[in-house]
Design a protein around this motif. Structure first.
Motif, PDB file in Angstrom:
ATOM      1  N   GLN A  94       0.817  -1.215   0.000  1.00 17.80           N
ATOM      2  CA  GLN A  94       0.000   0.000   0.000  1.00 17.80           C
ATOM      3  C   GLN A  94       0.851   1.266   0.000  1.00 17.80           C
ATOM      4  N   ALA A  95       2.173   1.131   0.038  1.00 12.65           N
ATOM      5  CA  ALA A  95       3.062   2.293   0.015  1.00 12.65           C
ATOM      6  C   ALA A  95       2.979   2.982  -1.343  1.00 12.65           C
ATOM      7  N   SER A  96       3.293   4.266  -1.351  1.00 17.85           N
ATOM      8  CA  SER A  96       3.184   5.039  -2.589  1.00 17.85           C
ATOM      9  C   SER A  96       4.147   4.551  -3.651  1.00 17.85           C
ATOM     10  N   GLU A  97       5.276   3.972  -3.231  1.00 17.20           N
ATOM     11  CA  GLU A  97       6.240   3.406  -4.160  1.00 17.20           C
ATOM     12  C   GLU A  97       6.702   2.053  -3.638  1.00 17.20           C
ATOM     13  N   ALA A  98       6.985   1.153  -4.570  1.00 13.63           N
ATOM     14  CA  ALA A  98       7.400  -0.191  -4.167  1.00 13.63           C
ATOM     15  C   ALA A  98       8.866  -0.240  -3.768  1.00 13.63           C
ATOM     16  N   ASP A  99       9.668   0.695  -4.276  1.00 20.62           N
ATOM     17  CA  ASP A  99      11.114   0.655  -4.046  1.00 20.62           C
ATOM     18  C   ASP A  99      11.466   1.357  -2.744  1.00 20.62           C
ATOM     19  N   PHE A 248       7.016  12.129   4.655  1.00 25.52           N
ATOM     20  CA  PHE A 248       7.449  10.793   5.053  1.00 25.52           C
ATOM     21  C   PHE A 248       8.064   9.986   3.913  1.00 25.52           C
ATOM     22  N   ALA A 249       7.634  10.236   2.671  1.00 24.57           N
ATOM     23  CA  ALA A 249       8.155   9.490   1.528  1.00 24.57           C
ATOM     24  C   ALA A 249       9.243  10.259   0.789  1.00 24.57           C
ATOM     25  N   PHE A 250       9.642  11.418   1.302  1.00 23.38           N
ATOM     26  CA  PHE A 250      10.599  12.294   0.619  1.00 23.38           C
ATOM     27  C   PHE A 250      10.093  12.602  -0.795  1.00 23.38           C
ATOM     28  N   ALA A 251       8.792  12.893  -0.906  1.00 21.58           N
ATOM     29  CA  ALA A 251       8.180  13.126  -2.211  1.00 21.58           C
ATOM     30  C   ALA A 251       8.320  14.573  -2.680  1.00 21.58           C
ATOM     31  N   ASP A 252       8.546  15.496  -1.760  1.00 20.72           N
ATOM     32  CA  ASP A 252       8.714  16.903  -2.118  1.00 20.72           C
ATOM     33  C   ASP A 252       9.963  17.047  -2.987  1.00 20.72           C
ATOM     34  N   LEU A 258      17.965  14.158  -0.757  1.00 29.41           N
ATOM     35  CA  LEU A 258      17.933  13.245   0.379  1.00 29.41           C
ATOM     36  C   LEU A 258      17.367  11.896  -0.047  1.00 29.41           C
ATOM     37  N   ARG A 259      16.307  11.916  -0.825  1.00 27.63           N
ATOM     38  CA  ARG A 259      15.706  10.663  -1.267  1.00 27.63           C
ATOM     39  C   ARG A 259      16.687   9.851  -2.101  1.00 27.63           C
ATOM     40  N   GLU A 260      17.359  10.514  -3.048  1.00 25.73           N
ATOM     41  CA  GLU A 260      18.294   9.807  -3.918  1.00 25.73           C
ATOM     42  C   GLU A 260      19.451   9.220  -3.116  1.00 25.73           C
ATOM     43  N   ALA A 261      19.969   9.999  -2.163  1.00 25.15           N
ATOM     44  CA  ALA A 261      21.072   9.507  -1.339  1.00 25.15           C
ATOM     45  C   ALA A 261      20.630   8.334  -0.473  1.00 25.15           C
ATOM     46  N   TRP A 262      19.424   8.421   0.081  1.00 29.40           N
ATOM     47  CA  TRP A 262      18.931   7.318   0.914  1.00 29.40           C
ATOM     48  C   TRP A 262      18.681   6.065   0.085  1.00 29.40           C
ATOM     49  N   VAL A 267      23.760   7.455   2.444  1.00 30.54           N
ATOM     50  CA  VAL A 267      23.647   8.062   3.758  1.00 30.54           C
ATOM     51  C   VAL A 267      22.729   7.177   4.615  1.00 30.54           C
ATOM     52  N   VAL A 268      22.990   7.142   5.897  1.00 30.02           N
ATOM     53  CA  VAL A 268      22.116   6.429   6.828  1.00 30.02           C
ATOM     54  C   VAL A 268      21.002   7.387   7.242  1.00 30.02           C
ATOM     55  N   VAL A 269      19.766   6.969   7.075  1.00 23.51           N
ATOM     56  CA  VAL A 269      18.610   7.800   7.429  1.00 23.51           C
ATOM     57  C   VAL A 269      17.767   7.036   8.446  1.00 23.51           C
ATOM     58  N   THR A 270      17.464   7.704   9.554  1.00 21.19           N
ATOM     59  CA  THR A 270      16.640   7.072  10.583  1.00 21.19           C
ATOM     60  C   THR A 270      15.751   8.105  11.260  1.00 21.19           C
ATOM     61  N   PRO A 271      14.421   7.897  11.283  1.00 19.84           N
ATOM     62  CA  PRO A 271      13.695   6.856  10.570  1.00 19.84           C
ATOM     63  C   PRO A 271      13.592   7.202   9.086  1.00 19.84           C
ATOM     64  N   SER A 272      13.330   6.211   8.259  1.00 20.03           N
ATOM     65  CA  SER A 272      13.321   6.385   6.815  1.00 20.03           C
ATOM     66  C   SER A 272      11.916   6.200   6.256  1.00 20.03           C
ATOM     67  N   PRO A 273      11.718   6.479   4.952  1.00 22.73           N
ATOM     68  CA  PRO A 273      10.404   6.203   4.348  1.00 22.73           C
ATOM     69  C   PRO A 273       9.961   4.753   4.501  1.00 22.73           C
ATOM     70  N   ARG A 274      10.896   3.826   4.506  1.00 25.45           N
ATOM     71  CA  ARG A 274      10.531   2.420   4.707  1.00 25.45           C
ATOM     72  C   ARG A 274       9.949   2.208   6.096  1.00 25.45           C
ATOM     73  N   HIS A 275      10.567   2.820   7.112  1.00 25.81           N
ATOM     74  CA  HIS A 275      10.055   2.680   8.466  1.00 25.81           C
ATOM     75  C   HIS A 275       8.634   3.227   8.572  1.00 25.81           C
ATOM     76  N   HIS A 276       8.389   4.374   7.924  1.00 28.49           N
ATOM     77  CA  HIS A 276       7.044   4.939   7.978  1.00 28.49           C
ATOM     78  C   HIS A 276       6.038   4.013   7.308  1.00 28.49           C
TER      79      HIS A 276
END
Length: 420
Positions: A94-99, A248-252, A258-262, A267-276
């Motif tokens: 149900q996430a906005s993106e599968a990746d 939460f999805a770094f969609a902006d 930030l999204r591309e680096a994550w 880069v280590v991101v915590t919490p990340s879009p996956r966690h959300h």
């Protein structure tokens, strides 16, 4: 570690908690001590009472020990469920993106919010970038003992130990993705961070990281740059992002670097879009509460209110039964866009049906009676457990008036929790 545990030998814990929440109007907050501690931690000249007059309540909330046990059990079971393939398939589908790659981190400062009912605590929502833990730690250490049981409880908490636990958590997140490589620079990231209500907590986090020997800065998410190899801000590379964004999805588009680096693991991101997606999307509450899926054992599922996804197919039935429900957007935050069913208009309802909402069985909040000036007034209560990997770091309450927590209520705000 258990926080604020009181001796329950003299009376049943639940009866005692109810009586104290109704009749004890003692002000346990040592306001001058808290002001001094925060001024020192934030920088001399800081006056959080002036800038945030309703951030901290002057009285604690009392809860029976069995409620802590029930909340802790549910947290563990949810975290266990989130490790299963069955749950992850439902949540990520149900996430906005599968990746949404799994780089290893588990997500710092999970927040589990509860209301307290006659038959025990009920989970209201789960948050991945829960605000307030560091502020609540300072609040917890600035309490006065108004009676012997509370004096015993206060002996169980030390700010320095909490801060050491926090740093161990961030270092564990780093090692989960980077192994033995040294962590050097941390960025606390939000949109226009200085304009955020909890900006003082960003300062506390930055200063804590620096005291433990790391470089740390507070950074606007739109100021990040990614060159394909390193994420940076102001020309300085960043190793780890403590993410406080509500995007939460770094969609902006402003957060594309930030999204591309994550995504690329740069880069280590915590919490990340996956966690959300795995934990904080409100639709996950529907899966967790569904007995047919069996994701949570029956012993813990009683703490989960029933929940449904709002669809065109069930819209009329839900409208007719709306008083039984609280309606929440799937990716909501800070109580924005939430509605009690008995307050709904048809116009708002049409917006809910066309949006991504869940209907959660309404659990009225319990009350804490406190003294405000010369009057004793009722304030609504919710309880938040700050956790990491299923273990509690700290418990705190929020006292408020109105439909949701707002930090605008006289006498309200964050409050310490004393378990009986």
């Amino acid at each position: 570690r258990s926080w604020f545990m009181l001796d329950d030998r003299t009376s049943p814990a639940r009866t005692a908690a109810e009586k104290l929440n109704r009749d004890c109007q003692c002000a346990t907050l040592d306001a001058p001590r808290l002001a001094r501690a925060l001024a020192e931690a934030l920088g001399e000249g800081s006056d959080i009472k002036a800038t945030h007059p309703h951030l901290f309540a002057s009285a604690p909330v009392f809860l029976p020990q069995p409620d802590l046990k029930a909340m802790a059990e549910l947290v563990r079971e949810i975290e266990n469920a989130a490790e299963t393939q069955a749950y992850r398939a439902l949540a990520l589908a149900q996430a906005s993106e599968a990746d949404l790659p799994d780089h290893g981190p588990h997500g710092v400062f999970m927040g589990y919010d509860f209301h307290l009912s006659a038959d025990g605590p009920k989970l209201i929502e789960i948050n991945t970038n829960a605000g307030g833990p560091l502020l609540n730690a300072y609040l917890a250490e600035a309490q006065l003992a108004c009676c012997a049981p509370i004096e015993r409880a206060l002996n169980g908490f030390a700010l320095r130990d909490f801060e050491a636990d926090v740093m161990a958590m961030f270092e564990a997140e780093w090692r989960a993705q980077r192994g033995d490589r040294p962590l050097k620079r941390i960025a606390i990231v939000d949109s226009a961070p200085r304009e955020q209500y909890l900006f003082p907590e960003f300062v506390l986090a930055r200063n804590l990281f620096q005291r433990f020997g790391f470089e740390a800065e507070i950074v606007d998410g739109g100021a990040l740059v990614f060159d394909g190899q390193e994420l940076s801000a102001d020309g300085k590379s960043i190793d780890l992002v403590y993410n406080r964004l509500i995007d939460f999805a770094f969609a902006d588009p402003a957060h594309a670097p930030l999204r591309e680096a994550w995504l690329g693991g740069a880069v280590v991101v915590t919490p990340s879009p996956r966690h959300h997606a795995l934990m904080a999307d409100k639709r996950n509450l529907v899966h967790l509460a569904n007995p047919a899926l069996g994701l949570v054992p029956l012993s813990a599922r009683s703490a989960l209110p029933g929940a449904l996804v709002v669809t065109a197919a069930n819209a009329e039935e839900l409208w007719s039964e709306r008083k039984r429900y609280f309606f929440k957007p799937a990716d909501g935050y800070a109580s924005k866009g939430v509605y009690r069913g008995d307050k709904l208009t048809r116009r708002t309802w049409n917006e809910i049906v066309s949006g991504r909402y869940i209907a959660q069985t309404y659990v009225p909040p319990s009350e804490r009676f406190i003294r405000v000036g010369d009057e004793v007034m009722a304030r609504k209560v919710d309880i938040r457990l700050y956790t990491y990997r299923g273990s509690m770091l700290l418990a705190a309450a929020r006292l408020y008036q109105g439909q949701t927590t707002n930090f605008r209520t006289p006498g309200g705000g964050f409050a310490p929790v004393f378990f009986l």
